[in-house]
Design an enzyme around this catalytic site. Structure first.
Site, PDB file in Angstrom:
ATOM      1  CG  PHE A   1      -6.323  14.066  -2.338  1.00 43.01           C
ATOM      2  CD1 PHE A   1      -6.426  15.352  -1.815  1.00 43.01           C
ATOM      3  CD2 PHE A   1      -6.668  13.003  -1.511  1.00 43.01           C
ATOM      4  CE1 PHE A   1      -6.846  15.568  -0.508  1.00 43.01           C
ATOM      5  CE2 PHE A   1      -7.090  13.211  -0.206  1.00 43.01           C
ATOM      6  CZ  PHE A   1      -7.176  14.502   0.293  1.00 43.01           C
TER       7      PHE A   1
ATOM      8  CE  LYS B   1      -2.704   6.406 -10.221  1.00 45.81           C
ATOM      9  NZ  LYS B   1      -3.753   7.430 -10.057  1.00 45.81           N
TER      10      LYS B   1
ATOM     11  CD  GLU C   1      -8.077   8.332  -8.973  1.00 46.92           C
ATOM     12  OE1 GLU C   1      -6.864   8.512  -8.767  1.00 46.92           O
ATOM     13  OE2 GLU C   1      -8.708   7.354  -8.513  1.00 46.92           O
TER      14      GLU C   1
ATOM     15  CB  SER D   1      -5.162   5.425   2.239  1.00 45.85           C
ATOM     16  OG  SER D   1      -5.355   4.554   1.141  1.00 45.85           O
TER      17      SER D   1
ATOM     18  CB  CYS E   1       0.767  12.209   5.619  1.00 49.09           C
ATOM     19  SG  CYS E   1       2.359  12.877   5.201  1.00 49.09           S
TER      20      CYS E   1
ATOM     21  CD  GLU F   1      -4.833   9.256   7.485  1.00 48.94           C
ATOM     22  OE1 GLU F   1      -5.081   8.264   6.778  1.00 48.94           O
ATOM     23  OE2 GLU F   1      -3.877  10.027   7.265  1.00 48.94           O
TER      24      GLU F   1
HETATM   25  P1  NAD Z   1      -5.392   6.828  -1.779  1.00 53.41           P
HETATM   26  O1  NAD Z   1      -4.698   5.685  -1.154  1.00 53.41           O
HETATM   27  O2  NAD Z   1      -6.862   6.786  -1.890  1.00 53.41           O
HETATM   28  O3  NAD Z   1      -4.855   7.067  -3.272  1.00 53.41           O
HETATM   29  C1  NAD Z   1      -3.466   7.175  -3.559  1.00 53.41           C
HETATM   30  C2  NAD Z   1      -3.207   6.686  -4.979  1.00 53.41           C
HETATM   31  O4  NAD Z   1      -3.567   5.295  -5.065  1.00 53.41           O
HETATM   32  C3  NAD Z   1      -4.002   7.413  -6.062  1.00 53.41           C
HETATM   33  O5  NAD Z   1      -3.155   7.650  -7.155  1.00 53.41           O
HETATM   34  C4  NAD Z   1      -5.118   6.429  -6.418  1.00 53.41           C
HETATM   35  O6  NAD Z   1      -5.464   6.501  -7.781  1.00 53.41           O
HETATM   36  C5  NAD Z   1      -4.504   5.072  -6.117  1.00 53.41           C
HETATM   37  N1  NAD Z   1      -5.496   4.115  -5.598  1.00 53.41           N
HETATM   38  C6  NAD Z   1      -6.591   4.389  -4.848  1.00 53.41           C
HETATM   39  N2  NAD Z   1      -7.240   3.248  -4.538  1.00 53.41           N
HETATM   40  C7  NAD Z   1      -6.539   2.235  -5.090  1.00 53.41           C
HETATM   41  C8  NAD Z   1      -6.706   0.822  -5.111  1.00 53.41           C
HETATM   42  N3  NAD Z   1      -7.720   0.227  -4.495  1.00 53.41           N
HETATM   43  N4  NAD Z   1      -5.801   0.082  -5.776  1.00 53.41           N
HETATM   44  C9  NAD Z   1      -4.749   0.661  -6.394  1.00 53.41           C
HETATM   45  N5  NAD Z   1      -4.554   1.996  -6.413  1.00 53.41           N
HETATM   46  C10 NAD Z   1      -5.423   2.788  -5.761  1.00 53.41           C
HETATM   47  O7  NAD Z   1      -4.906   8.136  -0.974  1.00 53.41           O
HETATM   48  P2  NAD Z   1      -5.413   9.627  -1.128  1.00 53.41           P
HETATM   49  O8  NAD Z   1      -6.805   9.724  -0.596  1.00 53.41           O
HETATM   50  O9  NAD Z   1      -5.124  10.140  -2.487  1.00 53.41           O
HETATM   51  O10 NAD Z   1      -4.404  10.374  -0.135  1.00 53.41           O
HETATM   52  C11 NAD Z   1      -4.644  10.522   1.236  1.00 53.41           C
HETATM   53  C12 NAD Z   1      -3.882   9.506   2.058  1.00 53.41           C
HETATM   54  O11 NAD Z   1      -2.498   9.582   1.743  1.00 53.41           O
HETATM   55  C13 NAD Z   1      -3.976   9.741   3.551  1.00 53.41           C
HETATM   56  O12 NAD Z   1      -4.148   8.511   4.195  1.00 53.41           O
HETATM   57  C14 NAD Z   1      -2.634  10.353   3.912  1.00 53.41           C
HETATM   58  O13 NAD Z   1      -2.228  10.144   5.243  1.00 53.41           O
HETATM   59  C15 NAD Z   1      -1.743   9.639   2.955  1.00 53.41           C
HETATM   60  N6  NAD Z   1      -0.504  10.357   2.722  1.00 53.41           N
HETATM   61  C16 NAD Z   1       0.634   9.856   3.275  1.00 53.41           C
HETATM   62  C17 NAD Z   1       1.831  10.527   3.108  1.00 53.41           C
HETATM   63  C18 NAD Z   1       3.090  10.000   3.730  1.00 53.41           C
HETATM   64  O14 NAD Z   1       4.144  10.517   3.443  1.00 53.41           O
HETATM   65  N7  NAD Z   1       3.022   8.978   4.569  1.00 53.41           N
HETATM   66  C19 NAD Z   1       1.873  11.709   2.363  1.00 53.41           C
HETATM   67  C20 NAD Z   1       0.694  12.173   1.791  1.00 53.41           C
HETATM   68  C21 NAD Z   1      -0.498  11.498   1.987  1.00 53.41           C
END
Ligand code: NAD
Length: 490
Positions: free
Chosen positions: A151, A175, A178, A228, A283, A383
């Site tokens: 997000f 994708k 959401e 994450s 991140c 985090e």
């Molecule tokens: P998230 O992991 O909750 O969601 C990321 C994506 O995965 C979304 O599209 C979501 O629909 C999908 N998703 C969520 N739960 C899922 C599941 N159980 N099974 C399959 N798909 C699933 O992450 P977020 O809250 O959108 O983003 C924040 C996180 O992203 C933080 O931990 C941040 O550090 C990390 N991040 C990392 C980087 C990097 O380059 N390392 C960059 C940006 C964000």
């Protein structure tokens, strides 16, 4: 209220899923749209993969010089629509307009670098490895590739992958998160104007079910994930078990070290920008601020810089920090601050229960500073992904490196100093893939890989630049024999 359509095979199409979740403005709580969410998105993925597979058969044979032509037009369209895209990012994601504009700029830079794919994709040739025999390597596209985005950078992160994937001859499915699908919706209206065969780029909405459908579909060859650590591990494991190439970027807990010889005024400004920019939802946000030795009044300076930061609605150009993404996020962050206190920490600056006039229901937390957290506690290694700084005092650079290298993540580590020798030691020994020296957010430019380590990254090749070209191609080695005696005289 608009239910968002998918973009498949060059057209906007209704999802097979009728269940939806709301897209909510995190400052005002206004519902901005509804996004399909549920098991029936499996059928959407099937349609998108079929369209992408058909397109791939045509697209892979288009010469690379022609494949990059739409990217030049895309750069122009992104520039012309940058302000509109930035406002959409702020509306659904909450960050300030200045931050959103910067994000769009980073997306454009990836398009620019991917325009160099005709050179980047070139390969190796050894003539005469034996008499009359040559050997060379070519890079060929994989097929259908997919990106699952988080997000916090809805306009930028898909561009770490998309321009490279299609320039290399693949077909692509995005994708979006959401929580923030409207930005890519805007971007796809621009992609729709490009001269690309139908099906080369597609977008399917949804949550976990949509992700699982992509992970299970046999024709999806590669997955690029950012999010994450918990989900990154799941994606990496399941994708690999299903025979896919996977790059999965995860979470972070980024340390910054300040030595007594640092330029304090400059360091304080840069560090507070890093911790509180994007409300800490980056991140590459600094989180653990480690002072080494005697740093004079740096604690007071950090406190003052954090306290005076204005928090409010991102579209108001006078503010410096927006809300966090959801009410759940706010509760989670407040819970983690409380847990830090229970572990023995002290709240030096408390941003909880923030009330912003006109946006009383918004997910606001003001800048918060914790100190005295136990080094062997949970919170110092968790985090928080919100506007929270933890202050740590250590004796030596070695102590700081020991603390940093004992963590589970490895996204970024930064040092503030005027000593070249310490800087050199730090960049050599810190266990992190992105290093900042007198830099607070060591975000690699598009021509460099976004190099997370440890539990901040699962895979081999990162997003952006040459790594992206390698990720989106498979190598083929050819050994050819053309004996002299077969040459004809004409
Ligand atoms: P998230 O992991 O909750 O969601 C990321 C994506 O995965 C979304 O599209 C979501 O629909 C999908 N998703 C969520 N739960 C899922 C599941 N159980 N099974 C399959 N798909 C699933 O992450 P977020 O809250 O959108 O983003 C924040 C996180 O992203 C933080 O931990 C941040 O550090 C990390 N991040 C990392 C980087 C990097 O380059 N390392 C960059 C940006 C964000």
């Amino acid at each position: 209220m608009e239910i968002l359509n998918n973009y498949i095979d060059g057209s906007w199409v209704r999802s097979s899923e009728t269940n939806t979740v709301d897209v909510v403005n995190p400052a005002s709580q206004e519902i901005l749209g509804k996004v399909p969410h549920g098991n029936n998105t499996f059928a959407d993925v099937d349609r998108a993969v079929e369209a992408a597979s058909n397109a791939f058969r045509i697209w892979r044979d288009v010469p690379v010089m022609r494949r990059v032509q739409p990217l030049y037009k895309l750069k122009q369209l992104l520039e012309e629509n940058a302000e509109d895209i930035a406002r959409t990012i702020t509306l659904e994601c909450g960050k300030t307009l200045v931050e959103s504009r910067g994000e769009v700029q980073r997306a454009i830079e990836n398009v620019e670098v991917a325009c160099g794919t005709p050179t980047l994709i070139q390969s190796e040739f050894s003539e005469n490895i034996a008499p009359g025999i040559d050997e060379f390597m070519i890079r060929q596209p994989l097929g259908v590739c997919a990106c699952i985005a988080p997000f916090n950078f809805p306009g930028m992160i898909p561009f770490w992958f998309l321009p490279y994937a299609i320039a290399c001859g693949n077909a692509f499915i995005i994708k979006p998160s959401e929580k923030v699908p409207l930005t890519m919706q805007k971007v796809f209206h621009l992609l729709d104007q490009l001269d690309l065969p139908k099906g080369v780029i597609n977008m399917v909405h949804g949550g976990k079910e949509t992700v699982d459908a992509l992970l299970e579909h046999p024709e999806v060859r590669a997955i690029s994930f950012v999010g994450s650590t918990q989900v990154a591990k799941y994606i990496y494991g399941k994708g690999a078990a299903n025979g896919k190439r996977v790059q999965a970027q995860g979470g972070a807990k980024n340390p910054v070290v300040i030595l007594p010889d640092a330029d304090i005024e400059m360091s304080v400004k840069i560090i507070t920008d890093s911790v509180f920019g994007c409300a800490g939802q980056r991140c590459l946000a600094a989180s653990n601020i480690i002072t080494v030795g005697d740093n004079g009044n740096i604690k007071d300076a950090l406190y003052e810089s954090a306290r005076s930061r204005t928090t409010g609605y991102g579209l108001d150009e006078s503010i410096e920090m927006g809300p966090v993404i959801t009410a759940d996020s706010r509760s989670r962050i407040e819970y983690l601050i409380e847990k830090g206190v229970k572990e023995g920490g002290n709240v030096l600056l408390d941003g909880r229960n923030a009330k912003i006039e006109g946006f009383e229901k918004g997910n606001f937390i003001k800048p918060t500073i914790l100190e005295g957290l136990p080094l062997d506690g949970d919170i110092i290694r968790t985090e928080i992904f919100g506007p929270v700084m933890s202050l740590i005092e250590l004796e030596t650079v070695e102590d700081a490196l020991g603390f940093i290298n004992g963590g589970r993540y490895g996204n970024m580590a930064c040092l503030f100093t005027s000593s070249g020798a310490n800087a050199r030691k730090f960049r050599n020994q810190a266990v992190a893939g992105n290093i900042g020296i007198n830099i607070g957010v060591a975000a690699p430019m598009a021509q460099f890989p976004f190099s997370g380590w440890n539990e901040s990254f699962f895979g081999d090749l990162h997003g952006q630049g040459r790594h992206a070209i390698e990720f989106f191609t498979q190598t083929k080695v050819v050994i050819e024999r053309w004996p002299k005696e077969w040459s004809r005289k004409f």
